[in-house]
Design a protein around this motif. Structure first.
Motif: not given
Length: 62
Positions: A4, A24-25, A38
């Protein structure tokens, strides 16, 4: 695609001291301004970028 992409700088202060956030992601935290954010890929535009006769390039109108 094996990895990523990571952001190069904070979108709020521009500093480069970023670390993955525990949320998280796609979540990152900036040590300089103490903000967490994010990133999320929304997808490709159906029509893409089209030439504009006045400004050079026209996007999706947002």
């Amino acid at each position: 695609m094996s990895e990523r992409a990571a952001p190069f700088f904070c979108p709020y202060c521009g500093d480069e001291d970023l670390r993955p956030h525990e949320a998280g992601h796609g979540a990152w935290e900036c040590a300089a301004c103490n903000r967490a954010f994010q990133l999320k890929f929304l997808g490709l535009l159906a029509r893409g970028l089209q030439p504009n006769k006045t400004n050079g390039v026209e996007g999706d109108g947002i």
